[in-house]
Design a protein around this motif. Structure first.
Motif, mmCIF file in Angstrom:
data_model
loop_
_atom_site.group_PDB
_atom_site.id
_atom_site.type_symbol
_atom_site.label_atom_id
_atom_site.label_comp_id
_atom_site.label_asym_id
_atom_site.label_seq_id
_atom_site.Cartn_x
_atom_site.Cartn_y
_atom_site.Cartn_z
ATOM 1 N N VAL A 59 -28.620 -60.593 82.948
ATOM 2 C CA VAL A 59 -27.524 -61.539 83.185
ATOM 3 C C VAL A 59 -27.422 -62.593 82.094
ATOM 4 O O VAL A 59 -26.408 -63.283 81.996
ATOM 5 N N ASP A 60 -28.429 -62.703 81.240
ATOM 6 C CA ASP A 60 -28.366 -63.606 80.092
ATOM 7 C C ASP A 60 -27.612 -63.006 78.917
ATOM 8 O O ASP A 60 -27.278 -63.703 77.972
ATOM 9 N N ARG A 61 -27.347 -61.712 78.971
ATOM 10 C CA ARG A 61 -26.653 -61.042 77.870
ATOM 11 C C ARG A 61 -25.151 -61.253 77.958
ATOM 12 O O ARG A 61 -24.586 -61.332 79.054
ATOM 13 N N PRO A 62 -24.458 -61.330 76.816
ATOM 14 C CA PRO A 62 -22.997 -61.446 76.841
ATOM 15 C C PRO A 62 -22.365 -60.186 77.448
ATOM 16 O O PRO A 62 -22.820 -59.071 77.192
ATOM 17 N N GLY A 63 -21.348 -60.362 78.262
ATOM 18 C CA GLY A 63 -20.654 -59.246 78.887
ATOM 19 C C GLY A 63 -21.309 -58.744 80.159
ATOM 20 O O GLY A 63 -20.853 -57.782 80.752
ATOM 21 N N VAL A 64 -22.406 -59.392 80.584
ATOM 22 C CA VAL A 64 -23.120 -59.006 81.800
ATOM 23 C C VAL A 64 -23.236 -60.245 82.683
ATOM 24 O O VAL A 64 -23.573 -61.319 82.210
ATOM 25 N N ARG A 65 -22.938 -60.077 83.969
ATOM 26 C CA ARG A 65 -23.056 -61.199 84.899
ATOM 27 C C ARG A 65 -23.594 -60.688 86.238
ATOM 28 O O ARG A 65 -23.546 -59.488 86.507
ATOM 29 N N PRO A 66 -24.085 -61.587 87.087
ATOM 30 C CA PRO A 66 -24.506 -61.151 88.418
ATOM 31 C C PRO A 66 -23.305 -60.588 89.182
ATOM 32 O O PRO A 66 -22.197 -61.119 89.091
ATOM 33 N N ALA A 67 -23.514 -59.527 89.911
ATOM 34 C CA ALA A 67 -22.426 -58.895 90.668
ATOM 35 C C ALA A 67 -22.046 -59.774 91.862
ATOM 36 O O ALA A 67 -22.924 -60.232 92.594
ATOM 37 N N PRO A 68 -20.743 -60.013 92.065
ATOM 38 C CA PRO A 68 -20.331 -60.793 93.229
ATOM 39 C C PRO A 68 -20.792 -60.128 94.519
ATOM 40 O O PRO A 68 -20.680 -58.916 94.680
ATOM 41 N N TYR A 69 -21.310 -60.910 95.424
ATOM 42 C CA TYR A 69 -21.781 -60.494 96.754
ATOM 43 C C TYR A 69 -23.048 -59.650 96.732
ATOM 44 O O TYR A 69 -23.667 -59.445 97.764
ATOM 45 N N LEU A 70 -23.431 -59.109 95.586
ATOM 46 C CA LEU A 70 -24.591 -58.216 95.531
ATOM 47 C C LEU A 70 -25.703 -58.720 94.613
ATOM 48 O O LEU A 70 -26.714 -58.044 94.442
ATOM 49 N N ALA A 71 -25.532 -59.889 94.033
ATOM 50 C CA ALA A 71 -26.530 -60.410 93.089
ATOM 51 C C ALA A 71 -27.881 -60.620 93.754
ATOM 52 O O ALA A 71 -28.918 -60.409 93.130
ATOM 53 N N ARG A 72 -27.893 -60.998 95.017
ATOM 54 C CA ARG A 72 -29.186 -61.233 95.681
ATOM 55 C C ARG A 72 -29.986 -59.940 95.830
ATOM 56 O O ARG A 72 -31.193 -59.967 96.010
ATOM 57 N N ALA A 73 -29.298 -58.792 95.732
ATOM 58 C CA ALA A 73 -29.964 -57.487 95.763
ATOM 59 C C ALA A 73 -30.185 -56.952 94.342
ATOM 60 O O ALA A 73 -30.427 -55.764 94.156
ATOM 61 N N HIS A 74 -30.058 -57.840 93.339
ATOM 62 C CA HIS A 74 -30.298 -57.524 91.925
ATOM 63 C C HIS A 74 -29.284 -56.536 91.349
ATOM 64 O O HIS A 74 -29.654 -55.594 90.658
ATOM 65 N N TRP A 75 -28.008 -56.770 91.636
ATOM 66 C CA TRP A 75 -26.935 -55.988 91.040
ATOM 67 C C TRP A 75 -26.321 -56.795 89.912
ATOM 68 O O TRP A 75 -26.191 -58.019 90.001
ATOM 69 N N ILE A 76 -25.936 -56.093 88.835
ATOM 70 C CA ILE A 76 -25.248 -56.732 87.715
ATOM 71 C C ILE A 76 -23.867 -56.107 87.538
ATOM 72 O O ILE A 76 -23.620 -54.986 87.993
ATOM 73 N N THR A 77 -22.978 -56.831 86.889
ATOM 74 C CA THR A 77 -21.636 -56.345 86.581
ATOM 75 C C THR A 77 -21.417 -56.389 85.081
ATOM 76 O O THR A 77 -21.676 -57.410 84.441
ATOM 77 N N LEU A 78 -20.935 -55.288 84.542
ATOM 78 C CA LEU A 78 -20.539 -55.198 83.138
ATOM 79 C C LEU A 78 -19.027 -55.167 83.086
ATOM 80 O O LEU A 78 -18.389 -54.518 83.907
ATOM 81 N N THR A 79 -18.457 -55.845 82.111
ATOM 82 C CA THR A 79 -17.012 -55.777 81.925
ATOM 83 C C THR A 79 -16.714 -54.834 80.759
ATOM 84 O O THR A 79 -17.530 -54.659 79.864
ATOM 85 N N TYR A 80 -15.552 -54.208 80.790
ATOM 86 C CA TYR A 80 -15.158 -53.306 79.706
ATOM 87 C C TYR A 80 -14.535 -54.107 78.592
ATOM 88 O O TYR A 80 -13.789 -55.030 78.859
ATOM 89 N N PRO A 81 -14.801 -53.783 77.341
ATOM 90 C CA PRO A 81 -15.694 -52.720 76.910
ATOM 91 C C PRO A 81 -17.133 -53.054 77.280
ATOM 92 O O PRO A 81 -17.531 -54.212 77.277
ATOM 93 N N LEU A 82 -17.894 -52.036 77.619
ATOM 94 C CA LEU A 82 -19.254 -52.228 78.123
ATOM 95 C C LEU A 82 -20.145 -52.885 77.075
ATOM 96 O O LEU A 82 -20.059 -52.584 75.888
ATOM 97 N N ALA A 83 -21.000 -53.773 77.549
ATOM 98 C CA ALA A 83 -21.843 -54.594 76.682
ATOM 99 C C ALA A 83 -23.153 -53.917 76.297
ATOM 100 O O ALA A 83 -24.083 -54.594 75.901
ATOM 101 N N MET A 84 -23.238 -52.609 76.436
ATOM 102 C CA MET A 84 -24.457 -51.892 76.055
ATOM 103 C C MET A 84 -24.115 -50.482 75.603
ATOM 104 O O MET A 84 -23.029 -49.974 75.893
ATOM 105 N N GLY A 85 -25.036 -49.864 74.922
ATOM 106 C CA GLY A 85 -24.831 -48.521 74.412
ATOM 107 C C GLY A 85 -24.901 -47.455 75.497
ATOM 108 O O GLY A 85 -25.363 -47.707 76.612
ATOM 109 N N ASP A 86 -24.459 -46.261 75.145
ATOM 110 C CA ASP A 86 -24.420 -45.148 76.100
ATOM 111 C C ASP A 86 -25.801 -44.791 76.644
ATOM 112 O O ASP A 86 -25.960 -44.568 77.842
ATOM 113 N N ALA A 87 -26.808 -44.730 75.775
ATOM 114 C CA ALA A 87 -28.150 -44.335 76.212
ATOM 115 C C ALA A 87 -28.724 -45.352 77.192
ATOM 116 O O ALA A 87 -29.303 -44.983 78.219
ATOM 117 N N GLU A 88 -28.559 -46.634 76.898
ATOM 118 C CA GLU A 88 -29.059 -47.676 77.786
ATOM 119 C C GLU A 88 -28.326 -47.656 79.125
ATOM 120 O O GLU A 88 -28.940 -47.772 80.185
#
Length: 114
Positions: A59-88
């Motif tokens: 969640v400290d990375r750009p383009g990644v944030r805690p998922a609404p309503y699910l962050a307490r269960a350790h879910w993250i949200t990526l916005t498009y374009p995705l903030a990470m490579g295909d393999a990751e």
């Protein structure tokens, strides 16, 4: 990866299925009810579960944030374009799938051949 490639990868995981819920959200789940990834129907975001030890680092990375309503269960949200490579991304989606599958009852895991 584009939206359809992500969806195809999620559906290729063992026991995975896709549903549309909540007025325009693509939900990828195992055993009908256990979500492991959620994608906005407009294709503007992707959410999935990460391990508790990885959550704060992502969640400290750009383009990644805690998922609404699910962050307490350790879910993250990526916005498009995705903030990470295909393999990751594919590795994290597979881990999300594995984390959710591990919490299923043993008989359910055997039935889904997980």
């Amino acid at each position: 990866m584009n939206v359809e490639q992500v969806a195809a990868y999620c559906l290729a995981l063992p026991g995975a299925r896709e549903d549309y819920k909540w007025g325009g959200v693509r939900v990828f789940s195992i055993a009908d009810t256990k979500m492991f990834a959620v994608m906005g129907l407009a294709g503007n975001d992707l959410s999935f579960k990460v391990g508790p030890e990885l959550f704060l680092g992502y969640v400290d990375r750009p383009g990644v944030r805690p998922a609404p309503y699910l962050a307490r269960a350790h879910w993250i949200t990526l916005t498009y374009p995705l903030a990470m490579g295909d393999a990751e991304l594919t590795d994290l989606l597979a881990r999300s799938h594995q984390q959710v599958a591990a919490k299923l009852p043993k008989w359910r895991q055997a039935a889904l051949k997980l």
